[in-house]
Design a protein around this motif. Structure first.
Motif, mmCIF file in Angstrom:
data_model
loop_
_atom_site.group_PDB
_atom_site.id
_atom_site.type_symbol
_atom_site.label_atom_id
_atom_site.label_comp_id
_atom_site.label_asym_id
_atom_site.label_seq_id
_atom_site.Cartn_x
_atom_site.Cartn_y
_atom_site.Cartn_z
ATOM 1 N N ALA A 1 -45.684 -7.524 -15.709
ATOM 2 C CA ALA A 1 -44.688 -8.600 -15.587
ATOM 3 C C ALA A 1 -43.285 -8.029 -15.401
ATOM 4 O O ALA A 1 -42.465 -8.586 -14.655
ATOM 5 N N ALA A 2 -42.993 -6.916 -16.065
ATOM 6 C CA ALA A 2 -41.676 -6.288 -15.911
ATOM 7 C C ALA A 2 -41.513 -5.689 -14.520
ATOM 8 O O ALA A 2 -40.415 -5.707 -13.956
ATOM 9 N N HIS A 3 -42.589 -5.134 -13.938
ATOM 10 C CA HIS A 3 -42.507 -4.647 -12.558
ATOM 11 C C HIS A 3 -42.105 -5.786 -11.630
ATOM 12 O O HIS A 3 -41.253 -5.605 -10.738
ATOM 13 N N ARG A 4 -42.695 -6.951 -11.820
ATOM 14 C CA ARG A 4 -42.361 -8.085 -10.956
ATOM 15 C C ARG A 4 -40.889 -8.459 -11.119
ATOM 16 O O ARG A 4 -40.187 -8.701 -10.138
ATOM 17 N N ARG A 5 -40.431 -8.485 -12.340
ATOM 18 C CA ARG A 5 -39.029 -8.829 -12.581
ATOM 19 C C ARG A 5 -38.099 -7.794 -11.956
ATOM 20 O O ARG A 5 -37.090 -8.139 -11.342
ATOM 21 N N MET A 6 -38.433 -6.512 -12.112
ATOM 22 C CA MET A 6 -37.599 -5.461 -11.533
ATOM 23 C C MET A 6 -37.557 -5.556 -10.016
ATOM 24 O O MET A 6 -36.506 -5.364 -9.395
ATOM 25 N N ARG B 1 -30.292 -0.674 -16.156
ATOM 26 C CA ARG B 1 -30.501 -1.741 -17.135
ATOM 27 C C ARG B 1 -30.292 -3.126 -16.529
ATOM 28 O O ARG B 1 -30.675 -4.121 -17.147
ATOM 29 N N ALA B 2 -29.709 -3.190 -15.320
ATOM 30 C CA ALA B 2 -29.644 -4.468 -14.615
ATOM 31 C C ALA B 2 -31.024 -4.872 -14.099
ATOM 32 O O ALA B 2 -31.270 -6.054 -13.832
ATOM 33 N N LEU B 3 -31.919 -3.899 -13.969
ATOM 34 C CA LEU B 3 -33.301 -4.182 -13.575
ATOM 35 C C LEU B 3 -34.189 -4.469 -14.777
ATOM 36 O O LEU B 3 -35.075 -5.330 -14.723
ATOM 37 N N TYR B 4 -33.962 -3.731 -15.850
ATOM 38 C CA TYR B 4 -34.733 -3.908 -17.089
ATOM 39 C C TYR B 4 -33.847 -3.451 -18.233
ATOM 40 O O TYR B 4 -33.555 -2.254 -18.354
ATOM 41 N N GLY B 5 -33.385 -4.417 -19.041
ATOM 42 C CA GLY B 5 -32.451 -4.120 -20.111
ATOM 43 C C GLY B 5 -32.929 -4.611 -21.467
ATOM 44 O O GLY B 5 -34.119 -4.850 -21.678
ATOM 45 N N GLU B 6 -31.987 -4.779 -22.379
ATOM 46 C CA GLU B 6 -32.336 -5.091 -23.766
ATOM 47 C C GLU B 6 -33.046 -6.429 -23.887
ATOM 48 O O GLU B 6 -34.037 -6.549 -24.632
ATOM 49 N N GLU C 1 -38.405 -9.371 -24.558
ATOM 50 C CA GLU C 1 -39.416 -10.292 -24.038
ATOM 51 C C GLU C 1 -40.651 -9.573 -23.527
ATOM 52 O O GLU C 1 -41.788 -10.032 -23.729
ATOM 53 N N LEU C 2 -40.441 -8.452 -22.848
ATOM 54 C CA LEU C 2 -41.524 -7.708 -22.189
ATOM 55 C C LEU C 2 -41.442 -6.244 -22.618
ATOM 56 O O LEU C 2 -40.995 -5.385 -21.872
ATOM 57 N N PRO C 3 -41.846 -5.932 -23.853
ATOM 58 C CA PRO C 3 -41.709 -4.561 -24.340
ATOM 59 C C PRO C 3 -42.534 -3.575 -23.522
ATOM 60 O O PRO C 3 -43.511 -3.947 -22.865
ATOM 61 N N LEU C 4 -42.099 -2.307 -23.550
ATOM 62 C CA LEU C 4 -42.780 -1.253 -22.811
ATOM 63 C C LEU C 4 -44.120 -0.960 -23.487
ATOM 64 O O LEU C 4 -44.153 -0.548 -24.648
ATOM 65 N N PRO C 5 -45.250 -1.125 -22.799
ATOM 66 C CA PRO C 5 -46.555 -0.974 -23.446
ATOM 67 C C PRO C 5 -46.783 0.391 -24.085
ATOM 68 O O PRO C 5 -47.436 0.489 -25.119
ATOM 69 N N ASP C 6 -46.256 1.447 -23.461
ATOM 70 C CA ASP C 6 -46.475 2.797 -23.985
ATOM 71 C C ASP C 6 -45.173 3.466 -24.422
ATOM 72 O O ASP C 6 -45.138 4.664 -24.663
ATOM 73 N N GLY C 7 -44.118 2.689 -24.504
ATOM 74 C CA GLY C 7 -42.836 3.230 -24.940
ATOM 75 C C GLY C 7 -41.957 3.749 -23.824
ATOM 76 O O GLY C 7 -40.782 4.042 -24.055
ATOM 77 N N ILE C 8 -42.485 3.875 -22.610
ATOM 78 C CA ILE C 8 -41.706 4.386 -21.473
ATOM 79 C C ILE C 8 -41.836 3.502 -20.240
ATOM 80 O O ILE C 8 -40.847 3.204 -19.580
ATOM 81 N N HIS C 9 -43.054 3.075 -19.911
ATOM 82 C CA HIS C 9 -43.298 2.428 -18.625
ATOM 83 C C HIS C 9 -43.356 0.907 -18.760
ATOM 84 O O HIS C 9 -44.092 0.391 -19.599
ATOM 85 N N PRO C 10 -42.619 0.179 -17.920
ATOM 86 C CA PRO C 10 -42.727 -1.278 -17.921
ATOM 87 C C PRO C 10 -44.135 -1.735 -17.546
ATOM 88 O O PRO C 10 -44.846 -1.070 -16.789
ATOM 89 N N GLY C 11 -44.520 -2.895 -18.071
ATOM 90 C CA GLY C 11 -45.805 -3.480 -17.740
ATOM 91 C C GLY C 11 -45.743 -4.276 -16.451
ATOM 92 O O GLY C 11 -44.725 -4.322 -15.750
#
Length: 397
Positions: free
Chosen positions: A369-374, A347-352, A357-367
């Protein structure tokens, strides 16, 4: 093939490929694999067989003066029954470490998957050609990152000047294992999956064993990691075990110990980072299995839902919060005798706040922009000053 160019045809060999652990010679060319043949022989799961042959993190690495490069490939496209078609896979061309061009190859075989019935059908197709031209004529390092989520058989490489394998720059080898999130699901292109972004920022040589649906603590994966040369190692696990409802708490803990024990047989002192799952609200406190939401598919959307009952945690069923607590406990216990073992809460890579801000498009996988942040966060937390990979990366470099 284009005409009018004095082509140099270079045989495709393992020496030109980085990030693959095995190269299968087919009737027409080379098929990169991310598991060795002996490990593939121990696998009976069609999903893992498909994804380990998708070349996430695999790239052609060349040194050349060529201004034109053509690569013939036979891709395998995936389509899902009832879901809008997927775009062609992206190839990223890097010149001296910087993204210079992108391209795709049309045609190829088609694999049609019916998620509801669990069946698939393959339709054969024809090869295509990827072309990059008007490149700088000076001597340069060129990398062609293959589509991370599209099986790619390499058939021929042509250039207008000789090529040679890229030189070893002495970068630390980072061996990473994870799920579809590490594989790159929903990332925009092969160099923008989060492990590739982190590796680029840290100047590390990535070997990516992120397998969509395949991070299940398989012993053959642990033995593969044991036998693969590496300076830095990370294992990101948990989401697939919940998705598949693959084991309960009683089995999970010993399986983690066994996986780490096996890696340590080959890498007794390498920095080893255990990463727990990123935030995934549907499974934080609800066990698996996870499944496609059929009502959403009827509307042309592809999302997942959790099928378990939170009350089943009392019987040892796993959720992401249960897994995080167990991984933290195991690492703390083992670290008393293994000072090179470390833990990172996913969750330090992708948390609440990221989900808001960047919800999971399919409920599991980051989109994308979230990949870049992670990737940016992992580079800072793992490779940065004080991180578990920081000093080792400096020594290896």
């Amino acid at each position: 093939m284009s005409t009018g160019t004095p082509w140099v045809t270079t045989p495709l060999t393992a020496g030109l490929l980085h990030g693959a652990l095995d190269i299968e010679r087919t009737e027409r060319g080379l098929l990169p694999h991310r598991l060795p043949a002996w490990a593939r022989a121990q696998n009976a799961d069609g999903q893992l067989a498909m994804v380990e042959a998708q070349p996430s993190g695999v790239r052609l690495a060349l040194r050349t003066r060529a201004t034109v490069i053509e690569l013939d490939t036979l891709p395998t496209k995936r389509t899902y029954t009832g879901v809008p078609g997927r775009s062609d896979g992206i190839y990223d061309l890097l010149v001296d470490g910087r993204l210079a061009r992108q391209g795709s190859v049309s045609g190829g075989d088609t694999l049609t998957i019916d998620m509801a019935s669990g069946t698939f059908e393959r339709t054969p197709g024809v090869p295509g050609t990827l072309r990059f031209d008007d490149l700088p004529g000076a001597m340069k390092d060129v990398e062609i990152w293959l589509p991370h989520d599209e099986t790619t058989e390499l058939l021929a490489l042509r250039t207008d000047a000789p090529v040679e394998p890229a030189a070893d720059r002495g970068r630390p080898v980072w061996l990473h294992h994870g799920s579809s999130i590490s594989h790159g699901s929903n990332a925009a292109s092969p160099t923008t999956i989060w492990p590739a972004l982190a590796a680029a920022r840290a100047d590390a040589h990535l070997v990516n064993l992120g397998f969509g649906g395949g991070a299940l603590l398989d012993p053959f994966t642990a033995r593969t990691m044991r036998d693969t040369p590496a300076d830095l190692i990370s294992v990101k696990t948990g989401i697939n075990i919940v998705n598949y409802d693959a084991m309960r708490l009683r089995a999970f803990g010993p399986a983690v110990h066994g996986f780490l024990d096996t890696i340590r047989e080959g890498h007794p002192t390498a920095p080893l980072l255990v990463v727990s799952p990123v935030l995934c609200p549907i499974h934080e406190d609800t066990p698996g299995p996870g499944a496609p939401d059929l009502s959403a598919m009827a509307e042309g959307r592809f999302t997942f839902t959790a099928m378990g009952d939170p009350a089943e945690r009392a019987q040892g069923k796993l959720t992401l919060n249960v897994i995080r607590a167990e991984l933290a406990r195991i690492v703390e216990q083992r670290a008393a005798d293994d000072p090179h073992l470390h833990y990172l809460d996913g969750r330090a890579l992708y948390g609440e706040s990221d989900f808001a801000e960047l919800p999971l498009p399919d409920g599991i996988h980051p989109g994308a922009a979230a990949h870049r942040r992670m990737g940016e966060r992992f580079a800072e937390l793992a490779f940065g000053a004080g991180g578990p990979f920081g000093k080792a990366a400096e020594r290896a470099g």
